[in-house]
Design a protein around this motif. Structure first.
Motif, short mmCIF file in Angstrom:
data_model
loop_
_atom_site.label_atom_id
_atom_site.label_comp_id
_atom_site.label_asym_id
_atom_site.label_seq_id
_atom_site.Cartn_x
_atom_site.Cartn_y
_atom_site.Cartn_z
N MET A 135 -3.08 -8.16 -0.65
CA MET A 135 -3.16 -7.24 0.50
C MET A 135 -2.57 -5.88 0.10
SD MET A 135 -4.66 -8.99 2.90
CE MET A 135 -4.30 -8.32 4.53
N HIS A 136 -3.20 -4.84 0.54
CA HIS A 136 -2.77 -3.48 0.17
C HIS A 136 -3.44 -2.47 1.10
CE1 HIS A 136 -6.70 -3.99 -1.70
NE2 HIS A 136 -6.82 -2.67 -1.70
N ILE A 137 -2.96 -1.22 1.06
CA ILE A 137 -3.78 -0.14 1.59
C ILE A 137 -4.23 0.69 0.40
CG2 ILE A 137 -2.86 0.03 3.94
CD1 ILE A 137 -1.16 2.44 2.94
N ASP A 138 -5.33 1.40 0.57
CA ASP A 138 -5.90 2.18 -0.53
C ASP A 138 -5.14 3.50 -0.69
OD1 ASP A 138 -7.75 0.19 -0.76
OD2 ASP A 138 -9.46 1.38 -0.08
N GLU A 139 -5.48 4.17 -1.76
CA GLU A 139 -4.99 5.51 -2.09
C GLU A 139 -5.09 6.40 -0.84
OE1 GLU A 139 -3.73 8.64 -3.44
OE2 GLU A 139 -3.76 7.03 -4.92
N THR A 140 -3.91 6.86 -0.37
CA THR A 140 -3.89 7.55 0.93
C THR A 140 -4.49 8.96 0.86
OG1 THR A 140 -1.67 8.35 0.48
CG2 THR A 140 -1.85 6.30 1.70
N ILE B 141 -8.56 -8.48 6.81
CA ILE B 141 -8.12 -7.13 7.22
C ILE B 141 -7.33 -7.22 8.53
CG2 ILE B 141 -10.38 -6.60 8.32
CD1 ILE B 141 -9.83 -3.62 7.33
N GLU B 142 -6.24 -6.48 8.56
CA GLU B 142 -5.43 -6.39 9.78
C GLU B 142 -6.00 -5.29 10.66
OE1 GLU B 142 -1.17 -7.73 7.75
OE2 GLU B 142 -1.52 -5.61 8.19
N ASP B 143 -6.15 -5.57 11.95
CA ASP B 143 -6.71 -4.54 12.83
C ASP B 143 -5.61 -3.78 13.56
OD1 ASP B 143 -5.95 -5.91 15.17
OD2 ASP B 143 -7.90 -6.88 15.38
N LEU B 144 -6.00 -2.81 14.35
CA LEU B 144 -5.05 -1.89 14.98
C LEU B 144 -4.36 -2.48 16.21
CD1 LEU B 144 -7.21 1.33 14.58
CD2 LEU B 144 -5.16 0.72 13.27
N TYR B 145 -4.63 -3.77 16.49
CA TYR B 145 -3.85 -4.48 17.51
C TYR B 145 -2.95 -5.53 16.85
CZ TYR B 145 -6.81 -2.30 21.01
OH TYR B 145 -7.45 -1.38 21.81
N SER C 198 -6.91 3.30 4.21
CA SER C 198 -5.49 3.55 3.94
C SER C 198 -4.67 3.43 5.23
CB SER C 198 -5.25 4.89 3.24
OG SER C 198 -5.84 5.95 3.94
N LYS C 199 -5.28 2.89 6.27
CA LYS C 199 -4.57 2.63 7.52
C LYS C 199 -4.33 1.12 7.69
CE LYS C 199 -3.06 3.66 11.70
NZ LYS C 199 -1.75 4.34 11.81
N CYS C 200 -5.34 0.33 7.43
CA CYS C 200 -5.28 -1.12 7.69
C CYS C 200 -5.11 -1.89 6.38
CB CYS C 200 -6.56 -1.58 8.37
SG CYS C 200 -6.81 -0.82 9.98
N PHE C 201 -4.09 -2.72 6.32
CA PHE C 201 -3.90 -3.56 5.13
C PHE C 201 -5.08 -4.54 5.02
CE2 PHE C 201 0.18 -2.98 2.99
CZ PHE C 201 0.77 -2.05 3.82
N HIS C 202 -5.56 -4.71 3.80
CA HIS C 202 -6.71 -5.58 3.58
C HIS C 202 -6.62 -6.16 2.17
CE1 HIS C 202 -7.76 -1.55 2.11
NE2 HIS C 202 -8.42 -2.19 1.17
N GLY C 203 -7.39 -7.19 1.92
CA GLY C 203 -7.39 -7.82 0.60
C GLY C 203 -8.24 -9.08 0.65
N ARG C 204 -8.13 -9.86 -0.42
CA ARG C 204 -8.80 -11.16 -0.44
C ARG C 204 -7.78 -12.16 -0.97
NH1 ARG C 204 -14.49 -11.24 0.23
NH2 ARG C 204 -15.50 -9.19 0.06
N PRO C 205 -6.81 -12.51 -0.12
CA PRO C 205 -5.71 -13.36 -0.60
C PRO C 205 -6.12 -14.77 -0.99
CG PRO C 205 -5.49 -12.90 1.76
CD PRO C 205 -6.61 -12.05 1.25
N LYS C 206 -7.24 -15.29 -0.45
CA LYS C 206 -7.72 -16.61 -0.90
C LYS C 206 -8.37 -16.46 -2.27
CE LYS C 206 -8.91 -19.27 3.20
NZ LYS C 206 -9.98 -19.82 4.06
N ARG C 207 -8.26 -17.49 -3.11
CA ARG C 207 -8.95 -17.42 -4.40
C ARG C 207 -10.42 -17.75 -4.22
NH1 ARG C 207 -6.04 -16.53 -8.58
NH2 ARG C 207 -3.82 -16.60 -8.10
#
Ligand SMILES: *[C@@H]1O[C@H](CO)[C@@H](O)[C@H](O)[C@H]1NC(C)=O
Ligand SMILES: *[C@@H]1O[C@H](CO)[C@@H](O)[C@H](O)[C@H]1NC(C)=O
Length: 361
Positions: free
Chosen positions: A196-201, A225-229, A248-257
């Protein structure tokens, strides 16, 4: 003490908004902690932040970051801790949001998707064309994984993708956008995961993931992805689906393999035409609390450990190294969703407003 700030790589320097002090910082490439703290106080910041400091100000978003800030306070390594504050303060308190949920699911343009699919299938056959992409992809020690491959889509298709998708992202975000780049087709392979991360701001503000295709025998692989709520969403993409997101606002990723042989999408990034990247970065430095480098005396012991490497976040104590995976909202393509429409956090299908952007330019 001196804090070595992340390198300042300003592409566009907005002198009009930049104080002399800031120019000095940019030249030296570092910011002294005393100056930083002086500026924190001059701006009347408070820690913990007030509810009205959060953008947006709602209980779900606030509690997501209230927990994260408490976890960050307990990170022992100071470099990791400062990076964790930079990402989280930017996301929670400084970056404006352009949409209600921060993400949406839509359809990519059919013609473009078909052309990309051809390039992908050709590229997968002739493996010499595939280049290994090394940066931006932390590899976990306990599971050495194959790095993603990169298949070039050529200049013409790249330009076309940037132009066609820009119209969709402008209609969704309601702002005029400037294209930063497209990276070509990234091909993830078996056992891949992306923390999980945010991109280059500075340049990855409004982004799209156009899903081109994956191993038909592979297991479904959610984009998280985490939403704004403050909700954690799992989005399952099929060929031609496109995720629009405030990257670069919402943390996102692919934590499952991933379990499958190949999984490929086009990633494309834009920023608003009036985006002041230098100001927002300095504001973030000045918003980090003065005593950030001390350990809390009465930590919230029930919180899971957060580990941060550069911009990547993980919680090793939870399954998939991300505790938000315990309670997610799952989304997949809806047959009702047509090109020109999008679906977001309330489950409603809405029309993209193609004609309402651009008057401000
Ligand atoms: C920002 O997010 C909040 C909460 O979702 C929403 O009410 C507000 O309309 C959003 N702002 C914009 C410009 O969409
Ligand atoms: C992927 O790797 C896992 C773990 O090594 C293995 O069990 C699985 O069979 C592999 N899947 C494919 C499609 O190669």
């Amino acid at each position: 003490m001196m804090v070595t700030a992340p390198p300042f790589v300003g592409h566009r320097l907005h002198l009009a908004f930049t104080s002399l002090l800031l120019i000095l910082h940019l030249i030296l490439g570092q910011l002294s902690e005393d100056q930083r703290v002086d500026e924190y106080h001059a701006r009347n910041h408070q820690w913990p932040p007030l509810p009205s400091n959060y953008i947006p100000d709602n209980s779900g978003w606030r509690s997501l970051f209230d927990r994260r800030f408490q976890q960050i306070a307990q990170i022992p390594d100071l470099d990791a801790k400062y990076n964790a504050y930079m990402s989280s303060v930017h996301s929670a308190l400084l970056a404006p949001n352009f949409t209600e949920y921060g993400w949406a699911l839509t359809r990519g343009p059919d013609g473009l998707v078909q052309d990309l699919l051809h390039v992908l299938l050709d590229g997968l056959e002739s493996s010499e064309e595939a280049e290994v992409e090394i940066q931006q992809h932390p590899v976990s020690e306990e599971y050495p994984q194959e790095l993603p491959l990169m298949i070039s889509i050529g200049k013409k298709l790249n330009t076309r993708a940037m132009e066609e998708l820009k119209l969709i992202l402008e209609a969704w975000s309601g702002v005029k956008l400037i294209a930063n780049n497209a990276y070509g087709l990234r091909v993830y392979r078996n056992q891949s995961k992306l923390f999980m991360h945010i991109d280059e701001t500075s340049s990855h503000v409004i982004s799209a993931i156009l899903h081109v295709g994956h191993d038909p025998n592979g297991a479904p692989w959610p984009l998280v992805i985490e939403d704004l709520y403050g909700n954690t969403n799992e989005v399952y993409l099929e060929t031609g689906d496109m995720l629009l997101y405030e990257s670069s606002k919402c943390f996102h990723g692919r934590p499952k393999r991933y379990n499958g042989n190949w999984y490929s999408s086009l990633f494309i990034h834009y920023y608003p035409h009036d985006w002041d990247e230098d100001r927002i970065e300095m504001d973030t430095h000045y918003r980090i609390p003065p005593n950030w480098n001390e350990m809390p005396t009465n930590p919230e012991s029930h919180l899971e450990t957060l580990a941060v490497m550069e911009t990547s976040f993980k919680e090793p104590g939870c399954e998939h190294e991300w505790c938000g995976m315990k309670n997610t909202i799952k989304w997949e393509r809806s047959e009702r969703l047509e090109f020109g429409q999008f679906l977001s956090g309330d489950g409603e299908i809405r029309r993209l407003q193609f004609d309402e952007v651009g008057d401000e330019l």
